[in-house]
Structures are given as structure tokens and as C-alpha cells.
Design a protein around this motif. Structure first.
Motif, short mmCIF file in Angstrom:
data_model
loop_
_atom_site.label_atom_id
_atom_site.label_comp_id
_atom_site.label_asym_id
_atom_site.label_seq_id
_atom_site.Cartn_x
_atom_site.Cartn_y
_atom_site.Cartn_z
N CYS A 41 0.83 -1.21 0.00
CA CYS A 41 0.00 0.00 0.00
C CYS A 41 0.87 1.25 0.00
N LEU A 42 1.94 1.22 0.78
CA LEU A 42 2.83 2.38 0.86
C LEU A 42 3.49 2.65 -0.49
N VAL A 43 3.96 1.58 -1.14
CA VAL A 43 4.60 1.75 -2.45
C VAL A 43 3.58 2.25 -3.47
N TYR A 44 2.37 1.68 -3.47
CA TYR A 44 1.33 2.15 -4.39
C TYR A 44 1.06 3.64 -4.19
N SER A 45 0.99 4.07 -2.95
CA SER A 45 0.71 5.48 -2.66
C SER A 45 1.85 6.36 -3.14
N ALA A 46 3.09 5.94 -2.90
CA ALA A 46 4.25 6.72 -3.32
C ALA A 46 4.33 6.80 -4.84
N VAL A 47 4.10 5.65 -5.51
CA VAL A 47 4.15 5.63 -6.98
C VAL A 47 3.03 6.49 -7.55
N VAL A 88 -1.86 5.53 -12.99
CA VAL A 88 -1.63 5.83 -11.57
C VAL A 88 -2.93 6.14 -10.86
N LEU A 89 -3.95 6.58 -11.61
CA LEU A 89 -5.23 6.87 -10.98
C LEU A 89 -5.94 5.61 -10.52
N THR A 90 -5.52 4.44 -11.02
CA THR A 90 -6.11 3.18 -10.55
C THR A 90 -5.43 2.66 -9.29
N LEU A 91 -4.23 3.14 -8.99
CA LEU A 91 -3.48 2.61 -7.86
C LEU A 91 -4.17 2.82 -6.50
N PRO A 92 -4.86 3.95 -6.25
CA PRO A 92 -5.57 4.06 -4.97
C PRO A 92 -6.60 2.95 -4.76
N PHE A 93 -7.27 2.51 -5.83
CA PHE A 93 -8.24 1.43 -5.71
C PHE A 93 -7.55 0.13 -5.30
N TRP A 94 -6.39 -0.15 -5.92
CA TRP A 94 -5.66 -1.38 -5.57
C TRP A 94 -5.06 -1.28 -4.17
N ALA A 109 -19.44 -3.13 -11.22
CA ALA A 109 -19.05 -2.28 -12.35
C ALA A 109 -17.59 -1.87 -12.24
N MET A 110 -17.16 -1.45 -11.06
CA MET A 110 -15.77 -1.03 -10.89
C MET A 110 -14.82 -2.22 -11.00
N CYS A 111 -15.32 -3.43 -10.72
CA CYS A 111 -14.48 -4.62 -10.87
C CYS A 111 -14.14 -4.87 -12.33
N LYS A 112 -14.97 -4.37 -13.24
CA LYS A 112 -14.64 -4.45 -14.66
C LYS A 112 -13.85 -3.23 -15.12
N ILE A 113 -14.22 -2.05 -14.62
CA ILE A 113 -13.60 -0.82 -15.10
C ILE A 113 -12.15 -0.69 -14.65
N ILE A 114 -11.91 -0.84 -13.35
CA ILE A 114 -10.56 -0.62 -12.82
C ILE A 114 -9.54 -1.62 -13.38
N PRO A 115 -9.83 -2.93 -13.37
CA PRO A 115 -8.87 -3.85 -13.98
C PRO A 115 -8.65 -3.58 -15.46
N SER A 116 -9.73 -3.22 -16.18
CA SER A 116 -9.59 -2.96 -17.62
C SER A 116 -8.72 -1.75 -17.89
N VAL A 117 -8.93 -0.68 -17.12
CA VAL A 117 -8.09 0.51 -17.28
C VAL A 117 -6.65 0.20 -16.93
N THR A 118 -6.45 -0.59 -15.88
CA THR A 118 -5.09 -0.95 -15.47
C THR A 118 -4.38 -1.74 -16.55
N VAL A 119 -5.05 -2.78 -17.07
CA VAL A 119 -4.42 -3.64 -18.07
C VAL A 119 -4.21 -2.89 -19.38
N MET A 120 -5.21 -2.11 -19.81
CA MET A 120 -5.09 -1.39 -21.07
C MET A 120 -3.91 -0.42 -21.04
N ASN A 121 -3.77 0.29 -19.93
CA ASN A 121 -2.69 1.26 -19.84
C ASN A 121 -1.34 0.58 -19.64
N MET A 122 -1.33 -0.63 -19.06
CA MET A 122 -0.09 -1.39 -18.99
C MET A 122 0.41 -1.71 -20.39
#
Length: 329
Positions: A41-47, A88-94, A109-122
Motif C-alpha cells: 500500500c505504501l509503495v502504491y501510494s508513493a508511486v 496511476v489513478l487506478t493505484l488508490p483502488f488497488w 461495475a468497478m471490478c470491470k472498469i478498474i482492472p480494464s483501465v489498469t491492463v489497457m494502460n499497462m
């Protein structure tokens, strides 16, 4: 707690639904290490904080349309900054998901949106980095041979459109199969493939090949050709400083990409072999996935979020702009 064989388990060390390759039958009670979850969590917040500041600065520096037209690479850097800013905007959710012991609190709905945004931007981040390496070689070789920077490189806008299209297509399995499921009373955001282990293995193999092996090969070939070309020109013009500058910047880009992503993909490949019964599930695998894997995820996220910053700080014009901004403040 465990999952049945026809579904994919949440990535207990990450939060994304099997995004970076966790085996279904790993006992997620090992995530009972609050210290490890706190560290993630700390690393996610810093990143997230560093990625927001860094990518917004990059967008600020490349905001002038004349500058974007002047440099094809700048246009890719701009798109890369937008991509990593969304990431990086998805990291607070994770981070919240990790803090809650991977119990998903944000709904279907967010279970589809957040992972999709994360993977697409990866995917998009890796693709833009690859396109930048090819474009850089095309631009430098064209400029030094014919005096024109455009050369035979394809249209930048067409390449960007193709990259976003490819990233969207590669993300389709995540968008379709991400769902909230109840596992021993806990709501988890999971990937559920109808084919069970086989399709989950295919999903990870696609990620390894499309998201790492092919881009790494293209980046390496492009920069090796660029180094050979620049060194030969530097020797002819007796300007060794140019060759050393390019060598240094190329080494940083390639090494940061390889060192940050390779550990994560290596463990993902190991999990694929276990899923296909080509490798044994043993205590070593369990320990690596429980304690080492989260660190590789943080490393990969850090590289993905800070790519534009790394690239810009190696370029003199961006460093000069940053100094000027600091002095004015």
C-alpha cells in the motif's frame, strides 16, 4: 482460502484479478502478513503521488502544439504521459483492496472498469515505449543521412491510433471475464474463464509475449541499430560526445524496462508452467508468490508510471525547462 478450479483466483499479492499471474489454488490466507500488505500500500501510494506529479509535469512541458509537431518522439511522450497518468489513478483502488485483505469494496461495475483501465494502460505504456524506440531510430537515421527528420517513418497519429486499438483488443479478456465473486464469505474481484486453467494460462502467455517479449525484442533491435549508426557517424564526424550521450540514454531506457519488468514476467511464466502441470507446485513457489511477487509488481508499476519522467530527464531541453520552472518558483 482457496478457489475452485474453473475460476481464477485474485492476485493475493497485488489486487488486480490475476493480472500478473497468481495460481488459483494458492492459499490466500498467506496474505495475513499485514507488514507486507502495508508495504505494498505504501509503495502504491508513493508511486501514485510521484506518477501524478511527474506525468503532469511532462504534460505541462509538452502542452504547446508547435512543440508536438516539431518532434515525433514528443508526441509519443505526450501519449505515454496520458497513459501512465490514467494508470496511476487506478493505484488508490488497488491500495484500498490490498489494505482490506483483498476484499473488493467497489462493486461489480468497478471490478470491470478498474482492472480494464489498469491492463489497457499497462499494454499501451509498453507499446508507446516500443514505438518511441523505433521512431527515434527512424528520425535520427533520416536526419543524419538525408537531413530530414521525417524520413520514411509512418504517421505518428496513425501509430498512436494503432497502439490504443491494440491495447484495447489485448484488454478484452479482462473486460469480459472480470467479476466479483464470493469466496469463503469474502467478495473478491476475480477473472473467471469458462475454460478454467487452460484459458488462464493462455491469458498469461499472451501478456508475457505481447507485453514483454516482443516489445523488448523490438526495443533492443531498434536501439542497437541506433547505437551502431550514431557511433559510425560520430567517428566520421569526430564527435564522440554525441555517441556517448546516446549510449547513456539508450542504456538507461533499455535497462530500466528490462530490469523492472523481467522479474514479474519470470514469476508469471513460472505460474503458467505450474498451471499446465509442466512444473511442480511446491513450497518454493508458494514463498516466491507470497513474499517476492508483490515486490516485483511494485517494481513493474514504478517503471510503468515513471517512464515519461525517466525519458524527459535524459533530454537537455526538458531539464532546462524544469530548472527554469524551479527558479521561477
Amino acid at each position: 482460502m482457496t478457489e475452485d478450479n474453473d475460476s481464477a483466483c485474485v492476485n493475493g499479492s497485488l489486487g488486480e484479478p490475476d493480472l500478473f499471474g497468481r495460481l488459483e489454488d494458492i492459499d490466500v490466507t498467506a496474505d495475513g502478513s499485514p507488514v507486507l500488505r502495508f508495504l505494498v500500500c505504501l509503495v502504491y501510494s508513493a508511486v501514485c503521488a510521484a506518477g501524478l506529479v511527474g506525468n503532469l509535469l511532462v504534460l505541462f512541458f509538452i502542452r504547446v502544439k508547435e512543440e508536438r509537431r516539431k518532434s515525433r518522439v514528443n508526441f509519443f511522450v505526450l501519449n505515454l504521459a496520458v497513459t501512465d497518468l490514467q494508470f496511476v489513478l487506478t493505484l488508490p483502488f488497488w491500495a484500498v483492496d490490498t489494505a482490506l485483505d483483498f476484499s473488493w469494496p467497489f462493486g461489480d461495475a468497478m471490478c470491470k472498469i478498474i482492472p480494464s483501465v489498469t491492463v489497457m494502460n499497462m499494454y499501451a505504456s509498453v507499446f508507446f515505449l516500443t514505438a518511441m524506440s523505433v521512431t527515434r531510430y527512424c528520425s535520427v537515421s533520416s536526419a543524419l543521412t538525408s537531413g530530414r527528420a521525417r524520413g520514411s517513418c509512418p504517421s505518428t497519429k496513425c501509430v498512436c491510433a494503432a497502439i490504443w486499438t491494440l491495447a484495447t483488443v489485448a484488454t478484452a479478456p479482462t473486460s469480459i471475464f472480470s467479476t466479483v465473486s464470493s469466496v469463503t464469505g469474502e467478495k473478491l474481484c476475480l477473472l473467471r474463464f469458462p475454460g478454467g486453467q487452460y484459458w488462464l494460462a493462455v491469458y498469461h502467455i499472451q501478456k508475457i509475449i505481447v507485453g514483454f517479449v516482443l516489445p523488448m525484442a523490438i526495443v533492443t533491435v531498434s536501439y542497437v541499430k541506433l547505437l551502431r549508426f550514431v557511433r559510425s557517424r560520430s567517428m566520421k564526424s569526430r564527435n564522440p560526445k554525441r555517441g556517448s550521450r546516446v549510449t547513456r540514454s539508450v542504456t538507461i531506457v533499455v535497462l530500466s524496462f528490462f530490469l523492472c519488468w523481467m522479474p514479474n514476467h519470470a514469476i508469471t511464466l513460472w505460474s503458467v508452467l505450474v498451471k499446465l502441470n509442466a512444473a511442480r507446485w511446491d513450497k518454493a513457489y508458494y514463498v516466491v508468490h507470497t513474499y517476492v511477487f508483490p515486490l516485483t509488481v511494485c517494481l513493474a508499476h514504478t517503471n510503468s508510471c515513471l517512464n515519461p519522467v525517466i525519458y524527459c530527464l535524459m533530454r537537455r531541453e526538458f531539464r532546462d525547462k524544469l530548472r527554469g520552472l524551479v527558479r521561477r518558483r
